[in-house]
Structure formats: C-alpha cells, structure tokens
Design an enzyme around this catalytic site. Structure first.
Site, mmCIF file in Angstrom:
data_model
loop_
_atom_site.group_PDB
_atom_site.id
_atom_site.type_symbol
_atom_site.label_atom_id
_atom_site.label_comp_id
_atom_site.label_asym_id
_atom_site.label_seq_id
_atom_site.Cartn_x
_atom_site.Cartn_y
_atom_site.Cartn_z
ATOM 1 N N LYS A 167 69.518 87.018 -26.038
ATOM 2 C CA LYS A 167 69.620 87.163 -24.590
ATOM 3 C C LYS A 167 68.337 87.750 -24.020
ATOM 4 O O LYS A 167 67.615 88.494 -24.690
ATOM 5 C CB LYS A 167 70.806 88.065 -24.226
ATOM 6 C CG LYS A 167 72.157 87.501 -24.585
ATOM 7 C CD LYS A 167 73.282 88.475 -24.295
ATOM 8 C CE LYS A 167 73.441 88.705 -22.811
ATOM 9 N NZ LYS A 167 74.648 89.499 -22.494
ATOM 10 N N GLY A 208 76.595 83.497 -15.050
ATOM 11 C CA GLY A 208 76.104 82.632 -16.113
ATOM 12 C C GLY A 208 75.639 83.414 -17.314
ATOM 13 O O GLY A 208 75.967 84.594 -17.485
ATOM 14 N N HIS A 209 74.840 82.757 -18.132
ATOM 15 C CA HIS A 209 74.380 83.352 -19.381
ATOM 16 C C HIS A 209 72.949 82.897 -19.633
ATOM 17 O O HIS A 209 72.599 81.736 -19.380
ATOM 18 C CB HIS A 209 75.273 82.901 -20.541
ATOM 19 C CG HIS A 209 74.943 83.584 -21.838
ATOM 20 N ND1 HIS A 209 75.262 84.898 -22.097
ATOM 21 C CD2 HIS A 209 74.314 83.127 -22.948
ATOM 22 C CE1 HIS A 209 74.851 85.222 -23.318
ATOM 23 N NE2 HIS A 209 74.274 84.165 -23.854
ATOM 24 N N CYS A 227 73.609 86.952 -30.078
ATOM 25 C CA CYS A 227 73.534 87.694 -28.816
ATOM 26 C C CYS A 227 72.188 88.390 -28.671
ATOM 27 O O CYS A 227 71.814 88.809 -27.584
ATOM 28 C CB CYS A 227 74.680 88.699 -28.718
ATOM 29 S SG CYS A 227 75.635 88.497 -27.205
#
Length: 754
Positions: free
Chosen positions: A425, A545-546, A422
């Site tokens: 990001k 989204g991501h 993570c």
C-alpha cells in the site's frame, strides 16, 4: 463486461532494481527544436534517478526550416514534423499532450489546460514565441498568426479548399512582416497557388524595408523572386489598424485583403511573466549564458522563449539547435550537483532562405550567395541539411530509456525491497496529500465518501430501485496519469450506461509505479483528478478505494448504478429488422499494440485517445428515448464478440456491411503490417459464427471486427422506424453514430458483406 487478467505478483518481496523508480521529476515544457534534440540526447544518456516528462499541445512539432517548403508543396507533413510521442516513447520519457496555462515556481507546480496540476523538481522551457497581435488594434480579431503552426495550417488549408471551389474569384492575400519569415512564407504561398493554378492578388507589407539586416545582394535577389512571383511589395507601411478586410497605416493609406497572415513581432507566453519569473518587457524568460533563469535556479529556458542576458541574439532556429547540447549537459549537471556550462553562440551563423520555387539564398554575416546561377544549388544544399536534421528523429539509435535512468539514485533506493501483500500500500502521508482538497460529486444519499476517513462508505438505497454493479481494471497504456484515470473511469462507467442505469457511486483500485513517495503522490493526485472529472460528468460519487504500489501504473473502478427495472436495457430484446448503431470507431487495440512496438504515429494515437474520452451517458439516454431493444458496450471482446452476445441472447442474427464500419486513422495501415492485439486470436473465435461473402476472407476490415476496444462505443439495436430520429438526436448533441447493419432472423449467425 470485459474481464482483464490481474497483473499483481503473489511473491512476498521484489528485488528487481527497475522497480526502485525515480526520486525527482524533470519536466520539459514545449516541443521545440531544442527540447527535441535534448530528448534524443537523454534517450542515449539517461539521467539516473530522474523521471522526465514532456508537455506539448501537439504530438507533431514542425521543423521551422522546412515550414515554407511544406506550404509551397515541396514536402509532406510527415517530412516536416517530428513525432514527439514516438520520440518520447523511444527515450523512455512521459508525454502529456496539453498546454501549460500557469506556473507557480515557488511551489514548483504547473497547471495544465485540463485543470490538472503537474509538479516538477527541475523545469525546462522551450515553448517558442507568439506573434504580437495586441500591439495593433484589430490584429488579434482579423489576422492569422503563423504560430502555432497547427492552427495556421488548418486555416490555410481551409482557404485553399475555398479557393479551389471558387476559381473565378481572385483572392487578396496579405502577409504583414517582410523579415526572413514573412518573405519566405509569402513566396511559399505564391508557389502553392501557382501549383493549384489559383489566381490571387499577393501583397507583402513591411513597416520598413525588405529583409532588414541582410546584405544588399540578398535583398535584391529576394526582391527579384517576389517580382517573378507577381507579389506586390509594400514598404514603409506601418500598420496602425486592422479591420475585417483592410489594413490602415499611420498616414491613412489602406490595403485590402481577404486573408491576412501576421509574421511580425513576437512576445513570450503571458503566464511566464505572471509566474514571477524574470522576464523582458516582451515576456521572454531572462536567462544567463548557462540558460538558467536569472530569478529561479530550478528553471531553464532555451529557444525563442528565452532572452540570453547580454547577448541579444536574433530569433533564429540555428541558435535553438545549438543550445540543445548545452541545455542537456546543464540539466544533467544541475541534477548531479555539478557546475553548469555556458552557451557560446557563433559570431556569424549561416542563414538559408527559401524562395518559394526550389530556389534559396545563403547569408553569413555580410556575405551572401544569392546570384541567379546559385539559387537552385543553394536550395539543394538547404534541402540536404534540412532532411539530414529530420533524419535524426526518424533513424533513432538504440536507447537506454528511462527504465535504466530510474535504477540507481542518490539516496540508494536501488537496493530497496518492495513488499507485496498489504505492505504494497502507499504510505498514509502520500495518500493523504494526494487526496487532500480533491472534490467528488456529492449525492444526498451518500452518507460518507472517500474524504470521510471511515473504513467503509455508507449509502442509503431506495427500496424501489435496482442496484446495477460492474467492475473493470487494467494497466496503464499511456504515461499521462490524468488522462489514464479519466479513461479508466469512463471505461468502467460504460457498463452502466449500456444498461441505461444511472451511475451512482464508485470504488477505485489504483496501482502506482515504484518511485519516491513524493512522485507517487503526484501521480496518484493526477490520476484521481482525471477519474473524478469523468465521474463528475456522470453524477457519480467516489466512495473510496484501495491503493498499492507495483511495477507499473494501473487503475480500475467498481461502479454502482441505480435503475428503474422498467427502463433497463439488456443484451436480449433485439428483433429482426432492427438497425444496428455504433457510437465510436474501431481499432484502439491495434493502435495500442502498435504503440508498444513504437510504430504508432502520434496523430493516430491522439485521435484514438480523443475517442476513448467520449462519455456514453448522453448516447445511452438517446437510445433509450428512441426505443432501443438491446444495447452493450464494445470493449475487450471486440465488436463481433459483443454483437454475438446480443444475437445469442436475443435469438436473432445480423447482417453487417464491412465498408460501413468506422475505423480510426492508421488502423488499416497497421493491420496490413500484421500488427494486432494479443487478445485478437481469442476474439477471432467469433468469426466461426459468421457467414462471409465470397472474397471476404482477407478483407482488411475483418481485423477491426475482433479488435479489443478500450473505452469503445455503444452498440444498440433500434427499431428501423426510429433510426432517422435517433441519429438526428445524437447529431444534435454532437455525438457520432454509424449505421453498420441490421438484425435478421438467422439466430446467432452474422452475415458479413463488403
């Protein structure tokens, strides 16, 4: 649906210095001689920590010194054009094939013709000049400007084709402008028509005399060449008006024409002055001797679009060429905080004018080499110089590339450790700024979307409709975020279109390359604008989204569709006798594989990208309206692999005629050189289900059959009785379609015929 390998690394941290990226953007607008040479220099001497982008409306840029020779037939297009895509790839530079329509120097932002913004930290302009068609009433409507060259060549080639079909009709061809460019072009046209044995009335029109500023001996030599080519020279004819077939001068004299070429007057692009840059009355960017804008320190200009204050140089390619090393050094100096150098032009430059035939004259200052005995020798001299110049872009030395340029940076980010998981990001500020103001398609049944800020989207779903879902994801194969985002979205949507489902909503997964957060924000915004343009066309809402950062850009979409169960198309349902229709040509896998090896010509890739950008929505609707019995999209498994899925699920066979298969330009050439996608060997298994006609084993089109396609076409089986109406309906919408074969009773077997 095609399955793609996930390229995300699972290690906790990365210390690869190449992943540190760049912290500034240098954008070069225009692919003129100066920028081409600057790219060559920067490929060998990269700017540390700087990402470079070239924007040009064409991937092939002409060398002006050889343009008359191209028209005359002495050279081919390949010999006279620099392949900017290949040059950029060699130099590690991003290439965007588009035009700039606006500039905001205060916010350091360009606007492209496709509507996408392009931010920069340092800007260089080399866009040439445009013929001044507005100073004479009617010229813009009826004259053909010599620039842009690509447009001129299309209209000139069309005229030649028309004259070949009407040899008995004598065309009246006029060239306005008897300076060096107009005179060379008139003689080149005369030579081309002579080669084709086409009769024409040729007139060269000048508001003054022939070749103003040239020595009398040079003017006499060119006047002799014009007379020999049977060209009428009309001097002191100041054109005051142009109508559909006639020039009128200030005294009322007339000159008729069927084709009018405009080679006089020049202006800068209107958006330069509109941006607030310091410009001349004619719209040229005013720069100092260091080629830096007099009004904006972060803007440089060179070539014909620049006006060097205090020098008043004539517009000649030799100056553009010699400005290149100074511009390259000064761009580097600006980035590194060093003083810029001045450009010092020669007092007298060598001018070599071609004369249609393999003849030319030489001029330097008030001296000329133009005697009848010398013209053939001067042509050979000019030819050697021109070919040597072009060889600099075909025989490229080893390049350091921008991967090296991006390593070390002033801020020391070469030592940054980029986390995975993570921690990979994008930062919240970069994400917020990248998405701020973007508009997606608004549906009444979408309660919250990517703009809401919630952890998940909310959608109302009717009970009487089916939810159709698919997903795709792949790494970027081009350096243009807007175009890549659009293609990635279209590729994902094609799964829904193939089933005749109505696209409803999408979730994005995006990986942005390791760069400074400011550059990542720029890339993400461009990518999402491209994706949203494709989703908008299909009335598909982006829910959210991501985003992550990684070694290279990648994108994919999980797409949702809504469907009436009775209207869905499946891979099962094809029947013997149905015709097989394909909506896009084949070969994107081969072309992209060649691009990775720097062996794909720019125009070949341009055509492939245009094909990938086609939206399947309208074609799918036409297939459904004409009783399609089965449908699929042709993607990673290649045409044969996806056809085999239809055959196996429908329990039918197929007969394909290889010569009916559409292939993209360059595919056969590259396949003959042994170039193919890395996925092709796996796809070739489908050939074991084929029955090849005698002598077909080495047929070059077999490679296209198993070539994996990115955003490939739709493959549909249509009842034979509906074929003509279906093809006509597609044609009426401007959609291509090819009849490649038909279904048979041989379940699961494909017969391949020549």
């Amino acid at each position: 649906m095609t399955h793609h390998t996930d390229t995300t690394h699972s290690d906790a941290q990365s210390t690869d210095p190449q992943k540190s990226g760049a912290d500034r953007d240098l954008v070069l607008v225009g692919g003129g001689h100066t920028h081409a040479l600057v790219l060559r220099r920067l490929g060998m001497h990269p700017l540390v920590g700087t990402r470079i982008t070239l924007v040009s409306p064409d991937s092939m840029t002409p060398y002006s010194g050889m343009l008359p020779g191209l028209v005359a037939g002495h050279y081919t297009a390949d010999e006279t054009h620099i392949d900017l895509r290949t040059l950029c790839q060699w130099a590690g530079v991003r290439f965007i094939r588009d035009s700039v329509i606006a500039l905001d120097p205060d916010h350091r932002q360009l606007t492209l013709a496709n509507g996408a913004p392009l931010h920069y930290d340092l800007l260089s302009l080399d866009i040439g000049s445009t013929p001044d068609l507005d100073s004479v009433p009617g010229a813009r409507a009826h004259a053909v400007p010599v620039k842009p060259v690509s447009s001129f060549r299309q209209r000139w080639d069309a005229l030649l084709d028309r004259l070949r079909q009407q040899p008995q009709q004598q065309a009246r061809i006029c060239v306005v402008g008897a300076g060096a460019g107009g005179t060379e072009m008139m003689l080149a046209i005369a030579r081309a028509l002579s080669r084709e044995q086409i009769s024409a009335r040729l007139t060269l029109v000048s508001g003054g005399s022939l070749l103003p500023g040239y020595p009398a001996s040079a003017r006499r030599a060119m006047q002799w060449e014009l007379a020999r080519a049977d060209v009428q020279l009309l001097t002191d004819f100041n054109v005051a008006n142009v109508d559909a077939q006639q020039l009128t001068d200030a005294t009322g004299r007339h000159e008729a024409f069927d084709f009018l070429l405009w080679c006089t007057g020049a202006r800068g692009a209107p958006w330069l002055a509109e941006a607030g840059l310091a410009t001349t009355d004619s719209g040229f960017v005013r720069v100092g001797k260091n080629l830096q804008s007099l009004s904006h320190a972060g803007v440089f200009a060179a070539g014909d679009c620049a006006w060097l204050e205090g020098l008043q140089l004539p517009r000649a390619g030799v100056y553009a060429v010699r400005q290149a090393p100074v511009l390259a050094r000064n761009l580097a100096a600006f980035v590194e905080g060093r003083p810029c150098q001045d450009y010092r032009p020669q007092r007298h430059v060598l001018s070599l004018l071609s004369a249609g035939r393999p003849h030319a004259i030489a001029r330097r200052g008030n001296l000329s080499l133009s005697g009848a005995w010398a013209r053939a020798w001067v042509w050979r001299w000019k030819d050697r110089i021109d070919r040597r110049f072009m060889q600099r872009f075909s025989d490229l030395p080893p390049s350091q590339g921008m991967a090296v340029a991006a390593r070390g940076k002033r801020s020391g980010t070469a030592d940054i450790i980029h986390c995975q998981g993570c921690g990979a990001k994008l930062g919240p500020e970069s994400l917020r700024h990248a998405l701020d103001g973007l508009q997606g398609y608004a549906r009444d049944d979408v309660v919250t979307d990517f703009r809401s800020g919630d952890d998940a989207a909310l959608v109302r779903w009717p009970a009487n409709r089916l939810l159709v879902q698919s997903q795709d994801y792949f790494p970027a194969f081009i350096d243009e975020p807007y175009l890549f985002g659009r293609i990635a979205a279209l590729h994902a949507l094609s799964d829904l279109h193939a089933m005749n489902a109505e696209p409803h909503s999408a979730l994005a997964t995006v990986c942005i390359a390791h760069h400074h957060p400011r550059l990542q924000q720029r890339d993400l915004r461009q990518l999402m604008q491209g994706a949203l343009s494709a989703l908008q066309e299909s009335r598909c809402s982006l829910l959210g989204g991501h985003t992550i950062e990684g070694p290279q850009m990648a994108a994919g979409f999980a797409v949702n569709g809504s469907a009436d169960p009775s209207q869905l198309l499946h891979k099962s349902g094809a029947r013997p006798g149905d015709v097989l229709l394909l909506t896009k040509p084949l070969g994107t896998g081969i072309l992209l594989a060649a691009q990775m090896r720097q062996r794909c010509k720019g125009p070949w890739l341009d055509t492939a990208l245009e094909s990938m950008l086609g939206n399947h929505g309208a074609a799918a609707a036409v297939f459904a309206q004409h009783g399609a019995t089965a449908c699929t999209d042709v993607t990673g498994f290649g045409l044969l692999g996806h056809l085999l899925e239809i055959l196996q699920q429908s329990q039918v066979g197929a007969c394909l005629r290889l010569t009916a298969l559409p292939v993209l330009p360059g595919v056969i050439t590259l396949a003959g050189q042994g170039i193919s996608s890395s996925l092709r060997p796996a796809n070739d298994v489908a050939l074991t289900h084929c029955n090849l006609a005698p002598g077909m084993k080495d047929h070059p089109l077999l490679v296209a059959l198993t070539d994996p396609q990115t955003s490939g076409g739709l493959l549909a089986s249509i009842p034979a009785a509906q074929q003509d109406a279906c093809v006509a309906a597609l044609s009426a919408l401007g959609l291509p379609c090819w009849h490649i074969g038909h279904c048979t009773e041989d379940a699961g077997l494909t017969r391949l015929l020549k």
